[in-house]
Design a protein around this motif. Sequence first.
Motif, PDB file in Angstrom:
ATOM      1  N   HIS A 148      11.545  95.612  16.958  1.00 59.04           N
ATOM      2  CA  HIS A 148      11.263  94.830  15.754  1.00 59.04           C
ATOM      3  C   HIS A 148      10.039  95.389  15.020  1.00 59.04           C
ATOM      4  O   HIS A 148       9.209  96.095  15.599  1.00 59.04           O
ATOM      5  CB  HIS A 148      11.062  93.348  16.084  1.00 59.04           C
ATOM      6  CG  HIS A 148      10.087  93.067  17.181  1.00 59.04           C
ATOM      7  ND1 HIS A 148       8.758  92.769  16.967  1.00 59.04           N
ATOM      8  CD2 HIS A 148      10.251  93.037  18.527  1.00 59.04           C
ATOM      9  CE1 HIS A 148       8.153  92.560  18.113  1.00 59.04           C
ATOM     10  NE2 HIS A 148       9.039  92.714  19.084  1.00 59.04           N
ATOM     11  N   VAL A 149       9.951  95.060  13.747  1.00 58.20           N
ATOM     12  CA  VAL A 149       8.840  95.461  12.888  1.00 58.20           C
ATOM     13  C   VAL A 149       8.075  94.210  12.491  1.00 58.20           C
ATOM     14  O   VAL A 149       8.674  93.229  12.023  1.00 58.20           O
ATOM     15  CB  VAL A 149       9.333  96.201  11.630  1.00 58.20           C
ATOM     16  CG1 VAL A 149       8.174  96.533  10.706  1.00 58.20           C
ATOM     17  CG2 VAL A 149      10.084  97.468  12.016  1.00 58.20           C
ATOM     18  N   ASP A 150       6.745  94.228  12.680  1.00 58.95           N
ATOM     19  CA  ASP A 150       5.903  93.068  12.416  1.00 58.95           C
ATOM     20  C   ASP A 150       4.890  93.364  11.315  1.00 58.95           C
ATOM     21  O   ASP A 150       4.283  94.442  11.287  1.00 58.95           O
ATOM     22  CB  ASP A 150       5.123  92.664  13.675  1.00 58.95           C
ATOM     23  CG  ASP A 150       6.034  92.359  14.848  1.00 58.95           C
ATOM     24  OD1 ASP A 150       7.091  91.759  14.621  1.00 58.95           O
ATOM     25  OD2 ASP A 150       5.674  92.724  15.991  1.00 58.95           O
ATOM     26  N   VAL A 151       4.710  92.392  10.432  1.00 62.86           N
ATOM     27  CA  VAL A 151       3.606  92.414   9.469  1.00 62.86           C
ATOM     28  C   VAL A 151       2.445  91.658  10.093  1.00 62.86           C
ATOM     29  O   VAL A 151       2.614  90.522  10.563  1.00 62.86           O
ATOM     30  CB  VAL A 151       4.022  91.759   8.139  1.00 62.86           C
ATOM     31  CG1 VAL A 151       2.828  91.706   7.184  1.00 62.86           C
ATOM     32  CG2 VAL A 151       5.181  92.512   7.509  1.00 62.86           C
ATOM     33  N   MET A 152       1.250  92.262  10.107  1.00 61.76           N
ATOM     34  CA  MET A 152       0.088  91.677  10.776  1.00 61.76           C
ATOM     35  C   MET A 152      -0.975  91.271   9.750  1.00 61.76           C
ATOM     36  O   MET A 152      -1.197  91.979   8.763  1.00 61.76           O
ATOM     37  CB  MET A 152      -0.503  92.676  11.759  1.00 61.76           C
ATOM     38  CG  MET A 152       0.471  93.133  12.831  1.00 61.76           C
ATOM     39  SD  MET A 152      -0.273  94.311  13.987  1.00 61.76           S
ATOM     40  CE  MET A 152      -0.629  95.672  12.873  1.00 61.76           C
ATOM     41  N   PHE A 153      -1.620  90.147  10.026  1.00 57.36           N
ATOM     42  CA  PHE A 153      -2.635  89.584   9.127  1.00 57.36           C
ATOM     43  C   PHE A 153      -3.886  89.263   9.929  1.00 57.36           C
ATOM     44  O   PHE A 153      -3.862  88.419  10.827  1.00 57.36           O
ATOM     45  CB  PHE A 153      -2.099  88.325   8.442  1.00 57.36           C
ATOM     46  CG  PHE A 153      -3.095  87.623   7.567  1.00 57.36           C
ATOM     47  CD1 PHE A 153      -3.468  88.156   6.351  1.00 57.36           C
ATOM     48  CD2 PHE A 153      -3.647  86.413   7.972  1.00 57.36           C
ATOM     49  CE1 PHE A 153      -4.378  87.496   5.541  1.00 57.36           C
ATOM     50  CE2 PHE A 153      -4.558  85.745   7.181  1.00 57.36           C
ATOM     51  CZ  PHE A 153      -4.932  86.285   5.953  1.00 57.36           C
ATOM     52  N   ASN A 154      -4.996  89.944   9.627  1.00 65.07           N
ATOM     53  CA  ASN A 154      -6.272  89.719  10.306  1.00 65.07           C
ATOM     54  C   ASN A 154      -6.984  88.531   9.660  1.00 65.07           C
ATOM     55  O   ASN A 154      -7.462  88.626   8.519  1.00 65.07           O
ATOM     56  CB  ASN A 154      -7.129  90.980  10.234  1.00 65.07           C
ATOM     57  CG  ASN A 154      -8.363  90.887  11.108  1.00 65.07           C
ATOM     58  OD1 ASN A 154      -9.130  89.934  11.015  1.00 65.07           O
ATOM     59  ND2 ASN A 154      -8.569  91.888  11.957  1.00 65.07           N
ATOM     60  N   ILE A 155      -7.042  87.419  10.380  1.00 66.41           N
ATOM     61  CA  ILE A 155      -7.545  86.167   9.818  1.00 66.41           C
ATOM     62  C   ILE A 155      -9.017  86.263   9.414  1.00 66.41           C
ATOM     63  O   ILE A 155      -9.409  85.870   8.306  1.00 66.41           O
ATOM     64  CB  ILE A 155      -7.354  85.013  10.823  1.00 66.41           C
ATOM     65  CG1 ILE A 155      -5.868  84.827  11.148  1.00 66.41           C
ATOM     66  CG2 ILE A 155      -7.938  83.718  10.285  1.00 66.41           C
ATOM     67  CD1 ILE A 155      -5.606  83.863  12.282  1.00 66.41           C
TER      68      ILE A 155
END
Length: 210
Positions: free
Chosen positions: A108-115
Amino acid sequence: MKKMFLILVAVLFSVSAFSQAPKVKYHTNWFISIGAGAQMTVNENFPDHWDNRYTPMVTASVGKWFSPIWGLRGTIDGWSAKSPAGPGSTPYYDADKGYANFNYLGAHVDVMFNILNANCYYSRRTYEPILYAGVGLARSFMKEDSPFKGTHDNTISGHLGLLNRFRLSRKLDFNVDFKLAAYDDDFNGIDGGFPIDLQAGAVVGLTYKF
């Protein structure tokens, strides 16, 4: 009016953090990760038969941060899974153990968000929580078969998670990844009952940064 003011403040904070963050070049901020942990199936007859739901899992990822806030990674994960089942209810039923017992492999491909970086960028923060969401493909198959032949089921998968990143050095991080994956209802060979098959897991591992 108050809501509009709060939204405007949040946007300004995000823009400010992005403008303060250094520009990321194409050949920088790549990373590779490996990990291992355990997972639990959430499907038919949940929460009964807890002892027939836990299995090990392993993961490997390659990704890149395009900014201190946003990143993208590709992940391969899998190993084994088991689920409460009765005789004849699924081709994965193991008569000796009394439950469905199978292997699986997913990508799978994930979009990551650094809070934290979305509010205030800092390159040497000891701990950073990272939210991610992604989509992929997965295949379940009989333990005695290869992933590419024999009894199997293919499905689209959805993924959500919280990656807890602990900085060990400039090049190395320690990770604790809480994962949730959703699959088609007959991923475990049982069609009906619970509308989807879920796997909730926790993985610990290391990330090397280029």
